[in-house]
Design an enzyme around this catalytic site. Structure first.
Site, PDB file in Angstrom:
ATOM      1  N   SER A 142       0.842  -1.190   0.000  1.00 37.57           N
ATOM      2  CA  SER A 142       0.000   0.000   0.000  1.00 37.57           C
ATOM      3  C   SER A 142       0.876   1.238   0.000  1.00 37.57           C
ATOM      4  O   SER A 142       2.003   1.222   0.515  1.00 37.57           O
ATOM      5  CB  SER A 142      -0.898   0.013   1.244  1.00 37.57           C
ATOM      6  OG  SER A 142      -1.561   1.253   1.387  1.00 37.57           O
ATOM      7  N   TYR A 152      -0.828  -0.442  10.207  1.00 41.88           N
ATOM      8  CA  TYR A 152      -1.079  -0.889   8.834  1.00 41.88           C
ATOM      9  C   TYR A 152       0.067  -0.413   7.939  1.00 41.88           C
ATOM     10  O   TYR A 152       0.652  -1.195   7.171  1.00 41.88           O
ATOM     11  CB  TYR A 152      -2.414  -0.354   8.332  1.00 41.88           C
ATOM     12  CG  TYR A 152      -2.756  -0.789   6.928  1.00 41.88           C
ATOM     13  CD1 TYR A 152      -3.322  -2.039   6.695  1.00 41.88           C
ATOM     14  CD2 TYR A 152      -2.510   0.028   5.828  1.00 41.88           C
ATOM     15  CE1 TYR A 152      -3.634  -2.459   5.412  1.00 41.88           C
ATOM     16  CE2 TYR A 152      -2.821  -0.376   4.542  1.00 41.88           C
ATOM     17  CZ  TYR A 152      -3.380  -1.618   4.341  1.00 41.88           C
ATOM     18  OH  TYR A 152      -3.676  -2.017   3.068  1.00 41.88           O
ATOM     19  N   ALA A 154       3.027   0.475   8.887  1.00 40.66           N
ATOM     20  CA  ALA A 154       4.275  -0.166   9.305  1.00 40.66           C
ATOM     21  C   ALA A 154       4.406  -1.561   8.705  1.00 40.66           C
ATOM     22  O   ALA A 154       5.483  -1.962   8.251  1.00 40.66           O
ATOM     23  CB  ALA A 154       4.335  -0.232  10.833  1.00 40.66           C
ATOM     24  N   ALA A 155       3.308  -2.313   8.699  1.00 39.87           N
ATOM     25  CA  ALA A 155       3.332  -3.658   8.126  1.00 39.87           C
ATOM     26  C   ALA A 155       3.608  -3.604   6.629  1.00 39.87           C
ATOM     27  O   ALA A 155       4.401  -4.394   6.094  1.00 39.87           O
ATOM     28  CB  ALA A 155       2.014  -4.373   8.404  1.00 39.87           C
ATOM     29  N   LYS A 156       2.948  -2.683   5.941  1.00 37.06           N
ATOM     30  CA  LYS A 156       3.161  -2.569   4.500  1.00 37.06           C
ATOM     31  C   LYS A 156       4.569  -2.079   4.185  1.00 37.06           C
ATOM     32  O   LYS A 156       5.177  -2.491   3.188  1.00 37.06           O
ATOM     33  CB  LYS A 156       2.114  -1.638   3.895  1.00 37.06           C
ATOM     34  CG  LYS A 156       0.688  -2.173   3.987  1.00 37.06           C
ATOM     35  CD  LYS A 156       0.548  -3.560   3.369  1.00 37.06           C
ATOM     36  CE  LYS A 156      -0.891  -4.039   3.305  1.00 37.06           C
ATOM     37  NZ  LYS A 156      -1.011  -5.383   2.716  1.00 37.06           N
TER      38      LYS A 156
END
Length: 255
Positions: A142, A152, A154-156
């Protein structure tokens, strides 16, 4: 050899569009999703078009479900199933609340589906791709991964960083690794997480067809990162040079 494409989250949104576009190219499909009913309906549609379509009904956050998909990815063709030549890591969801307001277990499961699961699937795929010296791994990330956007983002960001490293590292062995980074896309994603999107300008919405077309074009070109849409390419470029405080305020308004 006909490509065999395994897609997670394959029955809706971006995953379903990947399935449609790969099927249009004559590729065989391995469709992965949690609900058996929609999976079988999708597979029947592709089979009617003359495309091979396997299904794996699996919750990737459950050990058994993840293990069955890992087993399929490790298949090298010796058990009468064609080896997977393309992996599309698409399964995922968002959390609407801020980090400290969410239950810790919810945040951990969110991190697992966006980082641990795609890394596990990529690792399994590489076990059969490396001996053949060919393969493709696409992960739907993303534009949030380029901004301060909670867990969110950070994960992407983790998956973007992984793809930037893995693409040249495994490119030497004939394997392409690409992170696809869309912005707002017209899917069920935001409705499912209960996010209000009425304030998002119409110009920022992308359709799944464009996202996947550009993703496949950039992957074929060997790019480690694909940002679909000119507006989002511009926004990502600005995010890299703008003050962090400004980027954080703007990122708080969207995905």
């Amino acid at each position: 050899m006909t490509e065999t494409v395994l897609i997670t989250g394959a029955t809706s949104g971006i995953g379903a569009e990947f399935a449609r576009q790969f099927a249009a190219r004559g590729c065989d499909l391995v469709l992965v999703a949690r609900s058996p009913g929609p999976l079988e309906e999708a597979a029947a549609t592709y089979r009617a078009l003359g495309v091979g379509a396997e299904t794996i009904a699996a919750d990737l956050l459950e050990d058994d479900g993840l293990a069955r998909v890992l087993d399929r990815l490790r298949t090298a063709g010796g058990d009468h199933r064609a080896p997977v030549t393309v992996l599309v890591n698409n399964a995922g969801y968002g959390l609407v609340g801020p980090f400290a307001d969410n239950a810790l277990e919810d945040e951990i499961r969110h991190l697992r589906i966006h980082v641990e699961v795609p890394l596990a699937l990529a690792h399994a795929a590489l076990q059969s791709m490396r001996p053949r010296r060919s393969g493709t791994i696409i992960t739907v990330a993303s534009v949030a991964g380029f901004t301060p956007r909670g867990t969110y983002g950070a994960a992407k960001a983790a998956m973007i960083s992984f793809s930037r490293w893995a693409n040249p590292a495994y490119g030497r062995e004939g394997i392409r690794v690409t992170a696809v980074c869309p912005g707002f896309v017209r899917t069920e994603f935001h409705q499912r997480m209960g996010m209000e999107t009425s304030s998002v300008p119409a110009a920022l919405w992308l359709d799944t067809g464009l996202v996947v077309r550009e993703a496949l074009r950039d992957t074929a070109a060997g790019k480690a990162v694909s940002v679909p849409g000119l507006r989002y390419k511009t926004l990502v470029a600005l995010a890299r040079v703008a003050p962090s405080s400004l980027v954080a305020r703007l990122a708080a308004r969207g995905r």
